[in-house]
Write a protein that holds these residues in place. Structure first.
Motif, PDB file in Angstrom:
ATOM      1  N   UNK A 167      -3.123  -9.300  -0.453  1.00  0.00           N
ATOM      2  CA  UNK A 167      -2.208  -8.858  -1.498  1.00  0.00           C
ATOM      3  C   UNK A 167      -2.930  -8.352  -2.751  1.00  0.00           C
ATOM      4  N   UNK A 168      -4.248  -8.440  -2.763  1.00  0.00           N
ATOM      5  CA  UNK A 168      -4.997  -8.013  -3.940  1.00  0.00           C
ATOM      6  C   UNK A 168      -5.791  -6.737  -3.699  1.00  0.00           C
ATOM      7  N   UNK A 169      -6.356  -6.596  -2.512  1.00  0.00           N
ATOM      8  CA  UNK A 169      -7.213  -5.454  -2.253  1.00  0.00           C
ATOM      9  C   UNK A 169      -8.495  -5.553  -3.066  1.00  0.00           C
ATOM     10  N   UNK A 170      -9.185  -4.451  -3.191  1.00  0.00           N
ATOM     11  CA  UNK A 170     -10.409  -4.405  -3.990  1.00  0.00           C
ATOM     12  C   UNK A 170     -10.536  -3.007  -4.598  1.00  0.00           C
ATOM     13  N   UNK A 171     -10.082  -2.842  -5.841  1.00  0.00           N
ATOM     14  CA  UNK A 171     -10.109  -1.514  -6.460  1.00  0.00           C
ATOM     15  C   UNK A 171     -11.499  -1.043  -6.844  1.00  0.00           C
ATOM     16  N   UNK A 172     -12.505  -1.915  -6.718  1.00  0.00           N
ATOM     17  CA  UNK A 172     -13.850  -1.557  -7.173  1.00  0.00           C
ATOM     18  C   UNK A 172     -14.712  -0.954  -6.074  1.00  0.00           C
ATOM     19  N   UNK A 173     -14.217  -0.949  -4.843  1.00  0.00           N
ATOM     20  CA  UNK A 173     -14.982  -0.343  -3.762  1.00  0.00           C
ATOM     21  C   UNK A 173     -14.746   1.159  -3.744  1.00  0.00           C
ATOM     22  N   UNK A 174     -15.534   1.871  -2.975  1.00  0.00           N
ATOM     23  CA  UNK A 174     -15.380   3.319  -2.838  1.00  0.00           C
ATOM     24  C   UNK A 174     -15.250   3.660  -1.351  1.00  0.00           C
ATOM     25  N   UNK A 175     -14.067   4.106  -0.909  1.00  0.00           N
ATOM     26  CA  UNK A 175     -12.815   4.200  -1.683  1.00  0.00           C
ATOM     27  C   UNK A 175     -12.226   2.812  -1.899  1.00  0.00           C
ATOM     28  N   UNK A 176     -11.288   2.660  -2.851  1.00  0.00           N
ATOM     29  CA  UNK A 176     -10.693   1.349  -3.116  1.00  0.00           C
ATOM     30  C   UNK A 176      -9.952   0.818  -1.897  1.00  0.00           C
ATOM     31  N   UNK A 177      -9.996  -0.499  -1.715  1.00  0.00           N
ATOM     32  CA  UNK A 177      -9.226  -1.141  -0.657  1.00  0.00           C
ATOM     33  C   UNK A 177      -7.879  -1.543  -1.250  1.00  0.00           C
ATOM     34  N   UNK A 178      -6.808  -1.030  -0.681  1.00  0.00           N
ATOM     35  CA  UNK A 178      -5.467  -1.298  -1.182  1.00  0.00           C
ATOM     36  C   UNK A 178      -4.914  -2.604  -0.606  1.00  0.00           C
ATOM     37  N   UNK A 179      -3.964  -3.239  -1.272  1.00  0.00           N
ATOM     38  CA  UNK A 179      -3.271  -4.386  -0.656  1.00  0.00           C
ATOM     39  C   UNK A 179      -2.686  -3.948   0.686  1.00  0.00           C
ATOM     40  N   UNK A 180      -2.862  -4.762   1.720  1.00  0.00           N
ATOM     41  CA  UNK A 180      -2.479  -4.320   3.053  1.00  0.00           C
ATOM     42  C   UNK A 180      -2.202  -5.499   3.967  1.00  0.00           C
ATOM     43  N   UNK A 181      -1.652  -5.189   5.129  1.00  0.00           N
ATOM     44  CA  UNK A 181      -1.505  -6.185   6.187  1.00  0.00           C
ATOM     45  C   UNK A 181      -2.095  -5.623   7.475  1.00  0.00           C
ATOM     46  N   UNK A 182      -2.706  -6.502   8.239  1.00  0.00           N
ATOM     47  CA  UNK A 182      -3.332  -6.119   9.501  1.00  0.00           C
ATOM     48  C   UNK A 182      -2.376  -6.463  10.638  1.00  0.00           C
ATOM     49  N   UNK A 183      -1.796  -5.449  11.244  1.00  0.00           N
ATOM     50  CA  UNK A 183      -0.876  -5.662  12.358  1.00  0.00           C
ATOM     51  C   UNK A 183      -1.719  -5.677  13.621  1.00  0.00           C
ATOM     52  N   UNK A 184      -2.291  -6.828  13.899  1.00  0.00           N
ATOM     53  CA  UNK A 184      -3.246  -6.961  14.994  1.00  0.00           C
ATOM     54  C   UNK A 184      -2.774  -7.930  16.074  1.00  0.00           C
ATOM     55  N   UNK A 185      -1.638  -8.583  15.849  1.00  0.00           N
ATOM     56  CA  UNK A 185      -1.173  -9.584  16.807  1.00  0.00           C
ATOM     57  C   UNK A 185       0.326  -9.401  17.060  1.00  0.00           C
ATOM     58  N   UNK A 186       0.808 -10.032  18.125  1.00  0.00           N
ATOM     59  CA  UNK A 186       2.243 -10.066  18.391  1.00  0.00           C
ATOM     60  C   UNK A 186       2.532 -11.335  19.188  1.00  0.00           C
ATOM     61  N   UNK A 187       3.808 -11.595  19.425  1.00  0.00           N
ATOM     62  CA  UNK A 187       4.177 -12.780  20.209  1.00  0.00           C
ATOM     63  C   UNK A 187       4.201 -12.474  21.699  1.00  0.00           C
ATOM     64  N   UNK A 188       3.732 -11.297  22.087  1.00  0.00           N
ATOM     65  CA  UNK A 188       3.647 -10.962  23.506  1.00  0.00           C
ATOM     66  C   UNK A 188       2.616 -11.843  24.185  1.00  0.00           C
ATOM     67  N   UNK A 189       2.670 -11.881  25.516  1.00  0.00           N
ATOM     68  CA  UNK A 189       1.722 -12.692  26.281  1.00  0.00           C
ATOM     69  C   UNK A 189       0.292 -12.303  25.918  1.00  0.00           C
ATOM     70  N   UNK A 190      -0.542 -13.284  25.607  1.00  0.00           N
ATOM     71  CA  UNK A 190      -1.922 -13.034  25.219  1.00  0.00           C
ATOM     72  C   UNK A 190      -2.100 -12.775  23.739  1.00  0.00           C
ATOM     73  N   UNK A 191      -1.000 -12.593  23.002  1.00  0.00           N
ATOM     74  CA  UNK A 191      -1.071 -12.411  21.563  1.00  0.00           C
ATOM     75  C   UNK A 191      -1.472 -11.031  21.105  1.00  0.00           C
ATOM     76  N   UNK A 192      -1.637 -10.072  22.036  1.00  0.00           N
ATOM     77  CA  UNK A 192      -2.062  -8.737  21.641  1.00  0.00           C
ATOM     78  C   UNK A 192      -0.843  -7.873  21.346  1.00  0.00           C
ATOM     79  N   UNK A 193      -1.089  -6.758  20.674  1.00  0.00           N
ATOM     80  CA  UNK A 193      -0.005  -5.826  20.361  1.00  0.00           C
ATOM     81  C   UNK A 193       0.393  -5.051  21.614  1.00  0.00           C
ATOM     82  N   UNK A 194       1.471  -4.296  21.493  1.00  0.00           N
ATOM     83  CA  UNK A 194       2.044  -3.618  22.653  1.00  0.00           C
ATOM     84  C   UNK A 194       1.058  -2.666  23.323  1.00  0.00           C
TER      85      UNK A 194
END
Length: 353
Positions: A167-194
């Motif tokens: 929720x904070x990101x890092x505005x001091x990097x180049x380019x800046x890292x914005x607040x974000x979410x990593x959609x890397x998991x799901x409740x599907x079998x094995x926990x992977x995305x579709x």
């Protein structure tokens, strides 16, 4: 005689279609999600076995399959026809591998057009604004807001953890890292995305950032109140005891908010928040290629797909920028808008497999 000379086992003359389908249901779905297994078993027991189960597998013809599918097309949707045909085909393929039958006649048949199913729909802009106004300070309120403004699938949000939220990101990097979410998991079998392209990192619209800050504070209070009863799974969206939400929890919570917003709650499902996300971006003239990346659809150049699979995932910010423009931050918000946003930012992460 030819099979015997070739060293092949003699096929069982009494082996039926029901035997093949039941064998596939029992042993061919071992790695699939329990809900998928239950759905396939229901389709097989209601549509495949009653109609074709008594036929000897070696005597089943393409004409038999064509007549069966044509009869089913009078009452079933095209998607369901595809599913029951797939069940029969996979069962026969398994039987082929065990020398029960010589060929798979289902591969010779086309799927007819079935009945029109329930059409997918999306919220209009006024409906979406009304829904957002009633996303109160609750778990489901934050869930609905995040789903509508990021387009994440319901199974992806149910598996989202705080370790995949920044929720904070890092505005001091180049380019800046914005607040974000990593959609890397799901409740599907094995926990992977579709799919592989479903695994993505999305910059968050400002309204999502504000809502998640408040949600984290409320969840900390719930954790303290629950004490030893709290099951710590690091889930962003969890019950009052920290346990995962199921689809019924989400559906009930969403319909409560939809009814408060003046919508006919029974006409809408949580998955249509994702359809609405695509519709809002399309109306905002966001290119379809960008929308495809945001929702994690397979597509685009194979080179891009290969780079995204093996290297660092970029934070895709076009969706957050468009949503900040369509749904401005509520008056009095203390948050600072990220404007202008750079096109991408990178965050180190594990190699994608």
């Amino acid at each position: 005689m030819r099979d015997y000379e070739d060293g092949l086992a003699a096929a069982q003359h009494g082996y039926t279609v029901a035997d093949a389908v039941n064998d596939w249901l029992d042993f061919g779905l071992s790695s699939r999600d329990p809900n998928t297994v239950a759905t396939r078993r229901s389709l097989a027991t209601h549509h495949v076995i009653p109609a074709l189960g008594a036929r000897k597998l070696r005597e089943l013809s393409a004409e038999d399959v064509d007549r069966w599918l044509q009869e089913k097309s009078r009452t079933l949707s095209t998607r369901t026809l595809q599913d029951i045909k797939s069940i029969l085909s996979r069962a026969i393929k398994r039987a082929q591998a065990r020398d029960k039958v010589k060929r798979n006649v289902v591969l010779l048949c086309d799927t007819p057009t079935g009945q029109v199913g329930r059409p997918s729909k999306s919220l209009t802009l006024p409906q979406a604004e009304a829904l957002l106004e009633h996303c109160d300070g609750s778990t489901m309120g934050t869930y609905v807001l995040l789903s509508l403004l990021t387009g994440a699938r319901t199974e992806e949000l149910r598996a989202l953890t705080w370790s995949h939220i920044d929720l904070r990101g890092d505005p001091h990097t180049t380019p800046p890292i914005l607040p974000h979410m990593m959609v890397w998991r799901s409740v599907r079998a094995g926990g992977d995305t579709k799919t592989r392209t479903s695994r993505r990192t999305l910059a968050l619209p400002q309204r999502c950032i504000d809502a998640l800050h408040g949600h984290r504070t409320r969840q900390a209070a719930q954790r303290k109140l629950a004490g030893d009863r709290w099951a710590d799974h690091d889930l962003v969206f969890a019950s009052e005891a920290g346990t995962p939400l199921d689809s019924a929890n989400v559906r009930r919570g969403f319909r409560r908010i939809a009814a408060a917003a003046g919508l006919n709650a029974t006409d809408w499902t949580p998955r249509e928040l994702r359809h609405s996300f695509v519709s809002v971006l399309s109306d905002a003239r966001v290119p379809i290629e960008v929308i495809s990346r945001l929702v994690g659809h397979a597509g685009g150049s194979s080179v891009t797909e290969e780079i995204y699979r093996k290297q660092l995932r970029p934070v895709i910010d076009e969706g957050a920028t468009a949503m900040d423009r369509v749904f401005p931050t509520a008056p009095g918000s203390h948050s600072v808008s990220h404007s202008p946003r750079p096109r991408t930012a990178e965050r180190p992460g594990p190699e994608l497999r």
